[in-house]
Scaffold this motif. Structure first.
Motif, mmCIF file in Angstrom:
data_model
loop_
_atom_site.group_PDB
_atom_site.id
_atom_site.type_symbol
_atom_site.label_atom_id
_atom_site.label_comp_id
_atom_site.label_asym_id
_atom_site.label_seq_id
_atom_site.Cartn_x
_atom_site.Cartn_y
_atom_site.Cartn_z
ATOM 1 N N THR A 12 -6.032 -6.793 -6.281
ATOM 2 C CA THR A 12 -5.737 -5.370 -6.476
ATOM 3 C C THR A 12 -6.991 -4.597 -6.870
ATOM 4 O OG1 THR A 12 -4.992 -5.982 -8.675
ATOM 5 C CG2 THR A 12 -3.296 -5.581 -7.049
ATOM 6 N N SER A 13 -7.837 -5.204 -7.722
ATOM 7 C CA SER A 13 -9.002 -4.427 -8.147
ATOM 8 C C SER A 13 -9.955 -4.197 -6.985
ATOM 9 C CB SER A 13 -9.710 -5.118 -9.305
ATOM 10 O OG SER A 13 -10.146 -6.388 -8.882
ATOM 11 N N ARG A 14 -10.100 -5.192 -6.100
ATOM 12 C CA ARG A 14 -10.979 -4.988 -4.955
ATOM 13 C C ARG A 14 -10.438 -3.914 -4.006
ATOM 14 N NH1 ARG A 14 -14.900 -8.987 -3.409
ATOM 15 N NH2 ARG A 14 -15.032 -10.614 -4.986
ATOM 16 N N LEU A 15 -9.107 -3.984 -3.787
ATOM 17 C CA LEU A 15 -8.512 -3.005 -2.870
ATOM 18 C C LEU A 15 -8.541 -1.600 -3.480
ATOM 19 C CD1 LEU A 15 -5.548 -5.033 -1.364
ATOM 20 C CD2 LEU A 15 -7.496 -4.116 -0.135
ATOM 21 N N ARG A 16 -8.314 -1.538 -4.795
ATOM 22 C CA ARG A 16 -8.364 -0.227 -5.451
ATOM 23 C C ARG A 16 -9.774 0.317 -5.394
ATOM 24 N NH1 ARG A 16 -4.497 -2.029 -10.092
ATOM 25 N NH2 ARG A 16 -2.550 -1.567 -9.034
ATOM 26 N N GLY A 17 -10.734 -0.614 -5.563
ATOM 27 C CA GLY A 17 -12.138 -0.202 -5.469
ATOM 28 C C GLY A 17 -12.443 0.404 -4.111
ATOM 29 N N ALA A 18 -11.782 -0.105 -3.087
ATOM 30 C CA ALA A 18 -11.999 0.433 -1.742
ATOM 31 C C ALA A 18 -11.296 1.767 -1.561
ATOM 32 C CB ALA A 18 -11.493 -0.563 -0.698
ATOM 33 N N GLY A 19 -10.397 2.134 -2.488
ATOM 34 C CA GLY A 19 -9.761 3.438 -2.403
ATOM 35 C C GLY A 19 -8.301 3.423 -2.036
ATOM 36 N N TYR A 20 -7.645 2.281 -2.113
ATOM 37 C CA TYR A 20 -6.228 2.229 -1.767
ATOM 38 C C TYR A 20 -5.365 2.221 -3.020
ATOM 39 C CZ TYR A 20 -7.559 1.081 3.000
ATOM 40 O OH TYR A 20 -8.080 1.136 4.260
ATOM 41 N N HIS A 21 -4.193 2.871 -2.955
ATOM 42 C CA HIS A 21 -3.169 2.706 -3.974
ATOM 43 C C HIS A 21 -2.446 1.428 -3.637
ATOM 44 C CE1 HIS A 21 -3.935 6.996 -4.360
ATOM 45 N NE2 HIS A 21 -3.402 6.926 -5.576
ATOM 46 N N VAL A 22 -2.525 0.449 -4.502
ATOM 47 C CA VAL A 22 -1.987 -0.844 -4.110
ATOM 48 C C VAL A 22 -1.273 -1.509 -5.277
ATOM 49 C CG1 VAL A 22 -4.150 -2.045 -4.620
ATOM 50 C CG2 VAL A 22 -2.612 -2.992 -2.922
ATOM 51 N N PHE B 119 0.873 -1.170 0.000
ATOM 52 C CA PHE B 119 0.000 0.000 0.000
ATOM 53 C C PHE B 119 0.908 1.217 0.000
ATOM 54 C CE2 PHE B 119 -2.157 -3.435 2.083
ATOM 55 C CZ PHE B 119 -3.407 -3.422 1.507
ATOM 56 N N SER B 120 1.031 1.884 -1.147
ATOM 57 C CA SER B 120 2.029 2.952 -1.232
ATOM 58 C C SER B 120 1.601 4.190 -0.448
ATOM 59 C CB SER B 120 2.294 3.293 -2.695
ATOM 60 O OG SER B 120 1.068 3.501 -3.356
ATOM 61 N N HIS B 121 0.307 4.411 -0.303
ATOM 62 C CA HIS B 121 -0.156 5.576 0.451
ATOM 63 C C HIS B 121 -1.184 5.141 1.472
ATOM 64 C CE1 HIS B 121 1.398 7.309 -3.280
ATOM 65 N NE2 HIS B 121 1.704 8.361 -2.548
ATOM 66 N N LEU B 122 -0.781 4.214 2.301
ATOM 67 C CA LEU B 122 -1.745 3.582 3.216
ATOM 68 C C LEU B 122 -2.498 4.593 4.065
ATOM 69 C CD1 LEU B 122 -2.751 0.849 4.359
ATOM 70 C CD2 LEU B 122 -1.003 1.068 6.107
ATOM 71 N N LEU B 123 -1.748 5.477 4.749
ATOM 72 C CA LEU B 123 -2.389 6.358 5.729
ATOM 73 C C LEU B 123 -3.208 7.449 5.052
ATOM 74 C CD1 LEU B 123 0.553 6.581 8.232
ATOM 75 C CD2 LEU B 123 -1.614 5.415 8.552
ATOM 76 N N ALA C 226 -1.175 2.717 11.615
ATOM 77 C CA ALA C 226 -0.779 1.867 10.482
ATOM 78 C C ALA C 226 -0.896 0.386 10.836
ATOM 79 C CB ALA C 226 0.646 2.199 10.075
ATOM 80 N N GLY C 227 -0.420 0.028 12.041
ATOM 81 C CA GLY C 227 -0.480 -1.372 12.469
ATOM 82 C C GLY C 227 -1.907 -1.873 12.499
ATOM 83 N N LYS C 228 -2.786 -1.068 13.085
ATOM 84 C CA LYS C 228 -4.188 -1.458 13.205
ATOM 85 C C LYS C 228 -4.816 -1.648 11.828
ATOM 86 C CE LYS C 228 -5.777 0.747 17.413
ATOM 87 N NZ LYS C 228 -6.507 1.925 17.821
ATOM 88 N N LEU C 229 -4.487 -0.699 10.963
ATOM 89 C CA LEU C 229 -5.068 -0.712 9.626
ATOM 90 C C LEU C 229 -4.634 -1.962 8.862
ATOM 91 C CD1 LEU C 229 -6.848 1.391 8.485
ATOM 92 C CD2 LEU C 229 -4.895 2.476 7.410
ATOM 93 N N LEU C 230 -3.340 -2.251 8.961
ATOM 94 C CA LEU C 230 -2.818 -3.432 8.268
ATOM 95 C C LEU C 230 -3.449 -4.703 8.799
ATOM 96 C CD1 LEU C 230 0.974 -2.841 7.727
ATOM 97 C CD2 LEU C 230 -0.806 -3.041 6.021
ATOM 98 N N PRO D 166 6.182 -1.414 7.370
ATOM 99 C CA PRO D 166 5.125 -0.499 7.789
ATOM 100 C C PRO D 166 3.936 -0.424 6.836
ATOM 101 C CG PRO D 166 6.868 0.690 6.697
ATOM 102 C CD PRO D 166 7.238 -0.747 6.643
ATOM 103 N N SER D 167 4.007 -1.022 5.651
ATOM 104 C CA SER D 167 2.923 -0.747 4.718
ATOM 105 C C SER D 167 2.640 -1.909 3.787
ATOM 106 C CB SER D 167 3.255 0.496 3.904
ATOM 107 O OG SER D 167 4.451 0.240 3.190
ATOM 108 N N GLY D 168 2.755 -3.120 4.254
ATOM 109 C CA GLY D 168 2.538 -4.234 3.341
ATOM 110 C C GLY D 168 1.895 -5.439 4.000
ATOM 111 N N LEU D 169 1.512 -6.395 3.170
ATOM 112 C CA LEU D 169 0.983 -7.665 3.638
ATOM 113 C C LEU D 169 1.717 -8.763 2.887
ATOM 114 C CD1 LEU D 169 -2.883 -7.150 3.547
ATOM 115 C CD2 LEU D 169 -1.426 -7.060 5.542
ATOM 116 N N ILE D 170 1.827 -9.939 3.540
ATOM 117 C CA ILE D 170 2.411 -11.084 2.853
ATOM 118 C C ILE D 170 1.442 -12.251 2.971
ATOM 119 C CG2 ILE D 170 4.264 -12.774 2.911
ATOM 120 C CD1 ILE D 170 6.050 -10.407 3.841
ATOM 121 N N LEU D 171 1.144 -12.879 1.843
ATOM 122 C CA LEU D 171 0.217 -14.004 1.823
ATOM 123 C C LEU D 171 0.963 -15.234 1.343
ATOM 124 C CD1 LEU D 171 -1.685 -11.466 1.545
ATOM 125 C CD2 LEU D 171 -3.205 -12.905 0.208
#
Lengths: 499, 246
Positions: free
Chosen positions: A128-138, A10-14, A80-84, A103-108
């Motif tokens: 990515t499309s779902r997360l982008r739909g939610a409004g995140y740069h991902v 998430f390049s601009h998470l906050l 950030a921690g909570k959000l992630l 500080p700004s990523g997830l690993i699956l």
């Protein structure tokens, strides 16, 4: 099977979250800042602000000089921690093993998951499309190792899906920063002109270690898959888990029982087929309002008997608070053990069924009173009365030595010897009378002494001289003298009552 | 008045029917436990110590409690002759397990349950008495009302497990549904010709209440693994007060 990992960045998470909360701020330059060493430092900048040349780590005053209309909001470091964590929970739909990557990523760990979406490319596209739909740069990337996925996700230009065993090729065009290195190392590499990983990846390891330290080699090995890297999943994987979603919210005890029985049936069938038994089980109910309620049971022996387990849970169902109703039940068995096919017959009980019945009874008792209420004792080869017994760890444990009957022992023993006042002839005769709890006992008959020495290798102390005495009413006591007259100043104690 | 023989038979069959309705069944010959209690057993219905029933034993001081525990352990030893496990449920246990060996019990065949509160104690005793696999259940219960004792009695009627309840210092002594109520106190041991030392354990055993039987009062001695009846010593010295009045 090679493992596959996906890294999400998430390049601009906050700032993205800020925009989701306050849609009016969209397309406006703003930053999140917090005070540090007496000045305001920018911690996160929106993409609009970044276009104007404002980056993280700038002092706020400088940024205001560049862009007078810049809006500033407060930065909360714990956010950030909570959000992630929340996003990781959401990502559980893609894989059971999800970890946050501060500080700004997830690993699956997506090993064996991607085919459900057709291919890895479709899988990544869905995320990515779902997360982008939610409004995140991902951005997201998939690779054989966490390191490569991380690098491609942040610095990759060509394709987000790196085929198996092509990490080296994929990495060589990327800058050294893609290897998750420390700032000092990066600076040094920059000075030496290493702008791409490909320019040093084939250098002798000893040279690299001498110049840049072991960390660089570790990171390289992790990215290339020569070294294992572990992640910490947000919810640990429980192998024995069964879920029961409900169409309508469930509120009554009897319907909870039905749900529990259904889940137990599934679990017990599976355990039986694998010849295993559970030692611990957790029954969770997810409420309409998002709260979670759980009850837990433990057993003394590995068990996969449906009726018995049901009974253990039944005792605790009343402690669940359904309020609006449960919409999902999960039954987990976090601790399982191999089931002994044939349990040996112990203590000449008539059959194995008896032992099972007793251990089931003990399960019910411990379920109500706690695990520490059941005690069984075995003899230990010590004369010192407190050490003559040890606690058995299981129902099946057998005594290593015989129970002794050559010395009298009282039927009831005080937890701690209590002091008594005596009139006794010296040096070592039983007392003529003693006073215990304000009452005087005249001794009519006595046996002893039986001297028991302290075991110096366990504990230092004086020896005890035990006497069995009987008073005028026929009450029988076990008393002792600590030490000798003459040498020590002995005291007398009462330690038990004979029957 | 002497009853004709036929009527006696009728009475006996009727008596047996009543016993069975009240939950007493004569144990089958194979399962019968020989307690060796001598003519104490004459006090019981059918002249048999009722197993598969709940007995309560009352004690009021630590000294009495120890004697009662000894008597219970002796009974338990007889009950566990054929092997098996038993449960000892208590709240503040003082029992010293190795001492059980003196009463013919392997202490490792007894499972101790140390409960934290009295409410759980009753519940656990009931659960334990329902378990047929146990030889016997001993519970140290302080107070118990009629309802609770009835529940325990109903549990044993089904499972045929023998329950011994030790009631130390009970607050009330109301009626209970137990088959028998005992009171045991220690009495001075005796030795031959004033030998030094301490003799065998002797107890003063009172059977305060017994269902369908006759209460009684005896003195017994525990002599290496069996009960011995002690004849009350004949008073040799004449009572001084009686002498004075003469």
């Amino acid at each position: 099977m090679t493992r596959r990992y996906v890294s999400i960045w998430f390049s601009h998470l906050l700032t993205d979250r800020w925009v989701i909360r306050n849609p009016a701020q969209k397309d406006m330059p703003f930053v999140l800042a917090s005070p540090e060493r007496g000045r305001m430092l920018i911690q996160a900048a929106s993409s609009e602000a970044e276009k104007q040349g404002i980056v993280c780590g700038m002092v706020l005053a400088d940024a205001r000089a560049v862009l007078p209309g810049l809006q500033v909001f407060e930065h909360r470091p714990e956010l950030a921690g909570k959000l992630l964590k929340g996003l990781a929970q959401w990502c559980l739909r893609y894989s059971p093993v999800v970890a946050t990557d501060m500080p700004s990523g997830l690993i699956l760990d997506i090993t064996g998951c991607a085919h459900l979406w057709g291919s890895e490319r479709a899988y990544l596209k869905d995320i990515t499309s779902r997360l982008r739909g939610a409004g995140y740069h991902v951005r997201a990337a998939a690779a054989d190792t966490i390191g490569t996925a991380w690098a491609i996700c942040r610095y990759g230009r060509i394709t987000p899906v790196i085929e198996s065993h092509t990490q080296k090729h994929a990495l060589s065009a990327l800058p050294p920063a893609a290897l998750r290195l420390e700032e000092v190392t990066l600076d040094r590499m920059n000075k030496l002109g290493f702008y791409q990983i490909g320019s040093f990846i084939d250098m002798p390891r000893s040279v690299l270690r001498r110049r840049f330290g072991q960390q660089l080699l570790n990171r390289l090995d992790q990215a290339l898959g020569y070294m294992q890297e572990t992640i910490e999943p947000i919810c640990p994987v429980v192998p024995y888990q069964h879920r029961l979603p409900c169409l309508e919210p469930i509120r009554t005890a009897s319907s909870i029982e039905i749900a529990l029985r259904t889940l137990l049936e599934a679990l017990c069938t599976r355990l039986t087929s694998e010849n295993k038994g559970l030692r611990k089980a957790v029954f969770k109910g997810f409420r309409m309002d998002g709260a979670q309620q759980l009850i837990e049971i433990g057993t003394n022996n590995a068990c996969c008997n449906l009726e018995h387990l049901f009974k253990l849970f039944q005792l605790k169902i009343s402690s669940l608070r359904p309020d609006l109703g449960f919409e999902l039940f999960i039954l987990e068995a976090p601790v399982t053990e191999q089931l002994d096919a044939v349990q040996e017959t112990l203590w000449n009980i008539s059959g194995t069924s008896d032992l099972t019945e007793i251990s089931e009874l003990l399960d019910r008792l411990t379920g109500r009173g706690g695990m520490d209420i059941v005690h069984r004792y075995l003899p230990e080869e010590h004369y010192w009365p407190e050490r003559a017994i040890k606690t058995a760890t299981s129902l099946a444990e057998k005594p290593q030595c015989n129970w002794r009957t050559d010395r009298p022992r009282p039927v009831s023993l005080l937890a701690k010897p209590e002091i008594i006042q005596v009139t006794a002839p010296v040096p070592d005769y039983p007392p003529m009378l003693f006073r215990y709890k304000g009452e005087i006992h005249h001794i009519k008959k006595a046996d002893g002494p039986e001297r028991i020495e302290q075991e110096w290798w366990i504990q230092e102390g004086l020896h005890r001289d035990y006497y069995c005495v009987e008073d005028q009413d026929g009450a029988r006591f076990w008393i002792f003298r600590l030490g000798n007259y003459g040498e020590h100043n002995p005291e007398w104690f009462i330690h038990g009552f004979f029957s | 008045m002497k009853q004709p023989a036929i009527k006696n038979d009728i009475f006996e069959t009727l008596q047996k029917q009543i016993y069975s309705l009240q939950g007493f069944t004569a144990p089958t010959q194979g399962k019968r436990v020989n307690f060796g209690l001598g003519f104490i057993e004459n006090s019981f219905p059918n002249q048999i110590f009722p197993t598969g029933a709940v007995h309560e034993l009352i004690s009021s001081s630590p000294v009495d409690a120890a004697a009662t525990t000894g008597f219970m352990a002796a009974l338990l030893g007889k009950l566990m002759q054929g092997g098996g496990l038993s449960l000892w449920i208590s709240q503040k246990r003082t029992l010293y397990p190795p001492a059980l060996k003196f009463f013919g019990i392997d202490p490792d065949r007894v499972i101790f349950i140390d409960v934290n509160n009295e409410k759980d104690l009753l519940w656990m005793s009931e659960e334990a008495l329902k378990c047929q696999a146990l030889s016997a259940v001993i519970a140290e219960i302080k107070d118990m009302d009629l309802t609770a004792s009835r529940r325990l009695q109903l549990a044993v009627e089904k499972s045929r497990v023998t329950g011994l309840l030790h009631r130390m210092n009970p607050r009330t002594m109301g009626s209970t549904a137990c088959a028998a109520r005992w009171k045991v106190a220690p009495i001075a041991s005796a030795l031959e010709q004033d030998m030094p030392g301490m003799g065998f354990f002797r107890w003063d055993v009172q059977l305060l209440k017994v269902r369908n039987g006759e209460p009684g009062h005896w003195q017994i001695q525990w002599t290496s693994g069996s009960f011995d009846h002690v004849e009350k010593p004949v008073q040799t010295a004449p009572d001084k007060d009686l002498l004075k009045t003469g």
